[in-house]
Design an enzyme around this catalytic site. Structure first.
Site, PDB file in Angstrom:
ATOM      1  N   CYS A 109      -0.509   4.060   2.180  1.00  0.00           N
ATOM      2  CA  CYS A 109      -0.302   3.822   3.609  1.00  0.00           C
ATOM      3  C   CYS A 109       1.134   4.116   4.030  1.00  0.00           C
ATOM      4  O   CYS A 109       1.384   4.740   5.058  1.00  0.00           O
ATOM      5  CB  CYS A 109      -0.622   2.367   3.963  1.00  0.00           C
ATOM      6  SG  CYS A 109      -2.240   1.785   3.434  1.00  0.00           S
ATOM      7  N   ASP A 110       2.085   3.642   3.241  1.00  0.00           N
ATOM      8  CA  ASP A 110       3.476   3.614   3.685  1.00  0.00           C
ATOM      9  C   ASP A 110       4.439   4.487   2.886  1.00  0.00           C
ATOM     10  O   ASP A 110       5.609   4.599   3.254  1.00  0.00           O
ATOM     11  CB  ASP A 110       3.987   2.159   3.648  1.00  0.00           C
ATOM     12  CG  ASP A 110       3.177   1.247   4.558  1.00  0.00           C
ATOM     13  OD1 ASP A 110       2.740   1.715   5.620  1.00  0.00           O
ATOM     14  OD2 ASP A 110       2.978   0.078   4.193  1.00  0.00           O
TER      15      ASP A 110
ATOM     16  N   CYS B 287       0.837  -1.206   0.000  1.00  0.00           N
ATOM     17  CA  CYS B 287       0.000   0.000   0.000  1.00  0.00           C
ATOM     18  C   CYS B 287       0.868   1.251   0.000  1.00  0.00           C
ATOM     19  O   CYS B 287       1.402   1.645   1.047  1.00  0.00           O
ATOM     20  CB  CYS B 287      -0.931  -0.003   1.202  1.00  0.00           C
ATOM     21  SG  CYS B 287      -2.017   1.449   1.278  1.00  0.00           S
TER      22      CYS B 287
END
Length: 310
Positions: free
Chosen positions: A137-138, A134
């Site tokens: 997300c990261d 992701c």
């Protein structure tokens, strides 16, 4: 056989949020956490894009907090895996761990989706230490660093484009000599200066040390083997929604994601609702999953209140 008013299947942000709202509505929810209590977020180290945590929070910490809140409000959260389901009539018949039978008046399916991985031992070794599925997300953790994205479809191009705005350089590892993405996405990637496409290439191994990912060993179609130095390795080869147990009854799309009606959590089966990544092929974020869990619980409350016996 145990009778349950509101059964929630899945213990990620959607499931826990549904349990919080259902508890506050006095629906006596029972939640089975499944194979991975806490869901995919438990494999993520730090989360900085979930509202309310100024200094960020670990994925496991966020899930532990959600679970504790649901328990405090009265949710019955249990270990166990739903192994079979019969949604042909109400009450719905569910079997947990192969032997425990449950009759449920309503069900929230919040079983999530599983990111597809390449199957390399090094993926598992460095998961959460540079390996991610992701970018949204990261990606923040790799600002001004070099990263690699695996895949050649729209998702891979979108991830690469997103990362290109954060990172110093983005390598796209593509196993063919063409991209499968839409023409618009292909043009966007090809016209982004800090994206380099490695054509006809497969990931042979993810390299790293005790601090995390340091590079990728790549095998080109002509037999050439070479390494690239990166700090992050992002998989963008798709997700698999965990909907198989229910797809005999609920409508799913071509990829297996459960189809919900309009902006609700309702499925085509009256009394069965879906929340989180199992019905969301687009966003797949903790905050959107939690929001859909809220909707599901509110939809369940409205549904149960419509039944004469309640």
């Amino acid at each position: 056989m145990e009778n349950i008013r509101c059964l929630i299947i899945g213990g990620g942000p959607a499931g826990y949020t549904a349990a919080i709202y259902a508890s506050r509505a006095n629906l006596s929810p029972v939640l089975y956490e499944g194979l991975q209590p806490g869901g995919q977020l438990t494999t993520t180290t730090d989360i900085e894009n979930y509202p309310g945590f100024e200094n960020g929070i670990s994925g496991q910490g966020l899930m532990d907090t959600m679970k504790a809140q649901a328990v405090r409000l009265g949710a019955d959260i249990r270990n166990g895996i739903v192994t079979s389901a019969d949604l042909s009539s109400r009450p719905f018949r569910i079997v947990v761990d192969g032997d425990k039978e449950i009759a449920a008046e309503s069900i929230v399916i919040a079983t999530g989706a599983t990111a597809k991985y390449l199957g390399l031992p090094s993926e598992e070794k460095f998961r959460g230490m540079g390996v991610s599925a992701c970018a949204t997300c990261d990606g923040f953790f790799y600002r001004k660093k070099d990263v690699a994205v695996v895949g050649g479809g729209d998702t891979a191009c979108e991830e690469a484009s997103y990362l290109a705005g954060i990172c110093k350089k983005v390598y796209m590892i593509v196993r063919r000599d063409v991209l499968r993405a839409s023409v618009a996405m292909q043009e966007k990637v090809k016209n982004t200066p800090n994206i380099e496409i490695l054509w006809n290439c497969n990931t042979q191994e993810i390299l790293g040390d005790q601090s995390g990912v340091t590079g990728v060993r790549i095998l080109r179609k002509d037999g050439e083997v070479f390494n690239i130095a990166v700090d992050g390795f992002f998989l963008a080869i798709g997700h698999h929604p965990n909907s198989e147990l229910f797809s005999k009854w609920v409508n799913v799309n071509g990829e297996g994601y459960i189809i919900t009606e309009d902006k609700t959590s309702r499925t085509n089966v009256e009394g069965v609702f879906a929340a989180g990544d199992v019905q969301d092929p687009l966003y797949r974020q903790a905050v959107t999953a939690a929001a859909s869990g809220c909707r599901a619980a509110m939809d369940v409350e409205k549904y149960l209140n419509s039944l004469k016996q309640y």
